[in-house]
Scaffold this motif. Structure first.
Motif: not given
Length: 160
Positions: A71, A73, A95, A97, A129, A131
């Protein structure tokens, strides 16, 4: 004549139900929602937004951060004719964001070939978000006219 009117009304009702069904399916089954503001950055004439952003986390340090395994950011700030950072590197399948805002005027945030398409409004925090399934180089474009050099405003998203 009444038969034609009746058939037209029935056909119009069916089309309306089909559209409402497609809207409900995309919203609930596919979880497609419109991006919304996730906060505001308050500024005034004596505290211009450009200066406030330099002291407001996370916009005081734009870039890519891994928040947990798989994940990421991405904090991005749009200025007249540039995105900061101008190159974003993330791994495929992670993922990601995005958290962004504009320091001056309304800018667009659009990556062709993805469902990423929003506006960056001065002082408003946009968050969404995505992917990236396939590795490659994606072009991030401003799709809202932002001035004379609007056509030069872009960044690269490198997915490895």
């Amino acid at each position: 004549m009444e038969r034609y009117e009746e058939r037209f009304l029935i056909a119009a009702g069916i089309v309306l139900l089909l559209f409402l069904g497609a809207l409900a399916y995309s919203a609930f089954a596919m979880h497609i929602v419109l991006p919304s503001a996730h906060g505001m950055i308050h500024y005034s004439a004596d505290r211009p937004l450009r200066l406030v952003l330099r002291k407001t986390p996370p916009f005081d340090n734009p870039g890519v951060r891994e928040v947990s395994p798989g994940r990421y950011e991405v904090v991005i700030v749009a200025y007249a004719w540039q995105f900061v950072p101008d190159e974003i590197e993330v791994p495929a399948g992670a993922e990601v964001t995005f958290m962004g805002t504009s320091a001056d005027v309304i800018h667009g945030f659009f990556i062709p070939g993805t469902r990423i398409n929003t506006m960056l409004i001065p002082g408003e925090v946009s968050e969404f978000t995505y992917r990236f399934a396939k590795p490659g180089k994606y072009l991030l474009l401003c799709h809202e006219y932002c001035g004379q050099l609007h056509h030069t405003m872009h960044a690269d998203v490198v997915v490895k």
